[in-house]
Enzyme design. Sequence first.
Site, mmCIF file in Angstrom:
data_model
loop_
_atom_site.group_PDB
_atom_site.id
_atom_site.type_symbol
_atom_site.label_atom_id
_atom_site.label_comp_id
_atom_site.label_asym_id
_atom_site.label_seq_id
_atom_site.Cartn_x
_atom_site.Cartn_y
_atom_site.Cartn_z
ATOM 1 N N CYS A 196 28.339 -2.900 16.499
ATOM 2 C CA CYS A 196 26.972 -2.409 16.677
ATOM 3 C C CYS A 196 25.885 -3.474 16.571
ATOM 4 O O CYS A 196 24.993 -3.509 17.427
ATOM 5 C CB CYS A 196 26.681 -1.213 15.786
ATOM 6 S SG CYS A 196 27.574 -1.155 14.242
ATOM 7 N N ARG B 248 39.095 -6.403 10.370
ATOM 8 C CA ARG B 248 38.782 -5.760 9.090
ATOM 9 C C ARG B 248 39.893 -6.085 8.099
ATOM 10 O O ARG B 248 41.074 -5.981 8.439
ATOM 11 C CB ARG B 248 38.692 -4.235 9.252
ATOM 12 C CG ARG B 248 37.576 -3.833 10.173
ATOM 13 C CD ARG B 248 37.465 -2.328 10.274
ATOM 14 N NE ARG B 248 36.452 -1.982 11.255
ATOM 15 C CZ ARG B 248 36.158 -0.744 11.634
ATOM 16 N NH1 ARG B 248 36.803 0.274 11.088
ATOM 17 N NH2 ARG B 248 35.229 -0.527 12.535
ATOM 18 N N GLN C 185 38.082 -2.108 19.730
ATOM 19 C CA GLN C 185 37.463 -0.792 19.855
ATOM 20 C C GLN C 185 36.933 -0.645 21.269
ATOM 21 O O GLN C 185 36.318 -1.568 21.794
ATOM 22 C CB GLN C 185 36.303 -0.665 18.871
ATOM 23 C CG GLN C 185 36.753 -0.614 17.427
ATOM 24 C CD GLN C 185 35.585 -0.363 16.501
ATOM 25 O OE1 GLN C 185 34.600 -1.103 16.525
ATOM 26 N NE2 GLN C 185 35.675 0.662 15.687
ATOM 27 N N LYS D 175 29.327 11.649 11.362
ATOM 28 C CA LYS D 175 30.143 11.445 12.559
ATOM 29 C C LYS D 175 31.038 12.627 12.872
ATOM 30 O O LYS D 175 31.380 13.416 11.998
ATOM 31 C CB LYS D 175 30.984 10.181 12.397
ATOM 32 C CG LYS D 175 31.850 10.183 11.147
ATOM 33 C CD LYS D 175 32.687 8.918 11.034
ATOM 34 C CE LYS D 175 33.638 9.016 9.868
ATOM 35 N NZ LYS D 175 34.705 8.030 9.872
ATOM 36 N N ASP E 158 34.329 0.499 22.358
ATOM 37 C CA ASP E 158 33.066 0.891 21.746
ATOM 38 C C ASP E 158 31.980 1.131 22.787
ATOM 39 O O ASP E 158 32.076 0.649 23.910
ATOM 40 C CB ASP E 158 32.615 -0.230 20.809
ATOM 41 C CG ASP E 158 31.961 0.315 19.562
ATOM 42 O OD1 ASP E 158 31.566 1.490 19.577
ATOM 43 O OD2 ASP E 158 31.863 -0.434 18.571
ATOM 44 N N HIS F 241 26.881 5.646 18.117
ATOM 45 C CA HIS F 241 28.035 4.745 18.181
ATOM 46 C C HIS F 241 29.208 5.642 18.548
ATOM 47 O O HIS F 241 29.370 6.686 17.934
ATOM 48 C CB HIS F 241 28.373 4.116 16.834
ATOM 49 C CG HIS F 241 27.224 3.529 16.096
ATOM 50 N ND1 HIS F 241 27.200 2.212 15.700
ATOM 51 C CD2 HIS F 241 26.068 4.062 15.643
ATOM 52 C CE1 HIS F 241 26.090 1.967 15.039
ATOM 53 N NE2 HIS F 241 25.380 3.072 14.985
ATOM 54 N N HIS G 25 27.468 1.943 22.666
ATOM 55 C CA HIS G 25 26.273 2.351 21.935
ATOM 56 C C HIS G 25 25.288 2.931 22.917
ATOM 57 O O HIS G 25 25.055 2.355 23.977
ATOM 58 C CB HIS G 25 25.700 1.165 21.165
ATOM 59 C CG HIS G 25 26.657 0.651 20.141
ATOM 60 N ND1 HIS G 25 27.540 -0.371 20.405
ATOM 61 C CD2 HIS G 25 26.930 1.082 18.876
ATOM 62 C CE1 HIS G 25 28.307 -0.568 19.344
ATOM 63 N NE2 HIS G 25 27.967 0.296 18.407
#
Length: 637
Positions: free
Chosen positions: A334, A363, A381, A464, A383, A510, A385
């Site tokens: 993000c 991570r 990911q 979420k 991902d 997200h 946004h």
Amino acid sequence: MSFKVTFPDGNTKDFVAPVTIGEIADGISHKLAKIALGGMVNGKIKDLNTKVDQDAELKILTWDDDEGKTIFRHSSSHILAEAVQNLFPGTKFGIGPAIKDGFYYDFDSPHVFTEDDFEKIEKEMARLAQGKSVFEKSVISRAEALKYFEDLGEIYKVELINDLPEDAEITTYKQGDFLDLCAGPHLPSTEKIKAMKIMSIAGAYWRGSEKNKMLQRIYATSFPKKTQLDEYLNLLEEAKKRDHRKLGQELELFTMMEEGPGFPFFLPKGMILRNELENYWREIHTKAGYAEIKTPVMLNRCLWEQSGHWQNYKDNMYFTQIDDVDFAIKPMNCPGSILVYKNSLHSYRDLPIRMGELGLVHRHEKSGALHGLMRVRCFTQDDAHIFMLPEQIKDEIKGVISLIDEVYSLFGFEYHLELSTKPEKAMGSDDIWEMATTALREALDEENLAYQINEGDGAFYGPKIDFHLTDCLGRTWQCGTIQLDFLMPEKFDINYIGEDGEKHRPVMIHRVAFGSIERFIGILTEHFGGAFPTWLCPVQVRLMSITDKQLPYIEAICKKMQAKGIRAEVDARNEKIGYKIRESQTMKIPYSLVAGDKEMENETIALRRLGKGDLGAVNVDELIENIISEIKERKNP
RNA sequence: GCUACUGUGGCUCAGAUGGUAGAGCAGCUGAUUCGUAAUCAGCAGGUCAGCGGUUCGAUUCCGCUCAGUAGCUCCA
């Protein structure tokens, strides 16, 4: 005095009080009475010998009901506890509930349990069950309960009693020499439990908190019939064959090395599958109005302090230094995405802006949490946004929900939804959290979607919606997620120019659909048992000849197929056809094509479709067209 | 990270109450040219996860480390 009982099918029947649930079942049929395990009275789960004396809705619970299984397994757990009490004096007892597919009991024992104890405990459990002892229920006062368990030194039971609400009725169940603090319900006796097996042992923190002592948990399962236990064990064996870690190695998709715990290596075949998934991802995201970006893997410390990750996520992050400046390897995409948004000025007319990124994040996961591709330390990911106006929130959330559903439906996945709310470690005011949570809830409700609520499980910047998929052993893994965020826009001071010419704050979503490509591949592998849809298969077609004589023929077909974009290869080894077929089957190649003299003469090829066996000779050009359309339509096998 | 268990050639596994290791598959070489889940023969391949300790001697016993498995905690 008579009263009326209503059954789930709407039928009613009058009974004369007092009569137990078991007797009511017997009143309906002796057969039902034999298999009855308990009852649901006005929605509450009860012992079979609970007396009913007034009008009630009643469902007789049997093995076919989840609640029936729960009663059965819960009673089994008391037998396990009794066996442990008999065999290992000095053991203190925690809790012993029924779970999916079985039950467990937590013990604090001077004896360290190992697999060598299983047989001994199972024997004792069988002996106790055969004894047909009765489960006796008693209601006792708090003082009595405390005294009883304090005298025994049962510190965990005492703690449980003390935590019960003031007005709670305290009940105990006793079978044989074992008395347990327990709300029930239970079977009338141990008689119906015919098959029990201990599955495993593991440590488990008392009351699920890392701060508490770790107890020894024994997992076991039980069934009304021995054959059911055997079937279940068989099913487990079959499921193990679908384990993505096993298949990943066999099919040469990926590997793990000691040199990189939790950092998967993708092999050439796995890479093909992965790239196909990414191609698909790009295709649907372009269609849904997303633009793709790529942001750096490593960024300056200041950025992570600004985003709050430094304060809230540090334990999971990896760090390094460049020219004496602290950098962090991104655990999330993000902040990078936000910098891209900030790179230019935005008008309200541009919103919503949807920016996707296949972002590699790292991570630091605890070593014990790693699990094949499902739980790794670096993953990609899928991902995105979305920056939007407040009034666009609901539509965007609905759009994402339907996009994720489209992805999962393509593969035929079943999934369930969870809504996670404000965690303890959270940034931002309650008002903002309330607003964001409401928006998510309303979107779900308006789409008529079922979901469960996970209190306190949200991200530190927002609530979420999580999409959970199931692996081969029934464990669920979170894949898709949609997170609503009012905070990052604030922290990074991002804005858009409104109709009024003034700066305004956009809202952010997200979201991921696959979740992580790695985990998704793990789930995919188990879901299909390695027999992937053709469009994902590393090798789609394997051609083989009966003798070397037909080699030029199949090589020509192979070239033709490759020219049309089909991943075809020739097995030119000097082996018998059975040998080559065997390998193409174990490698789960969807199309095995065989040519002998017959096929060569007729310009056909013998087709063997994975899972469907030998389908005989087919026209080559027609086959190519069929394969191409199967790939194009991304059909499931 | 915690609890328990496991770690032998690329893969699947055997092995000795401590005397430095075997098999099948895969690989390589040769023979075989054969109709839908393993053709035959030969060859090569291992400091028995790593490091320490006990011992005349350890892959085998002990300790530590690393990695993996199941579960707990945590999470995509």
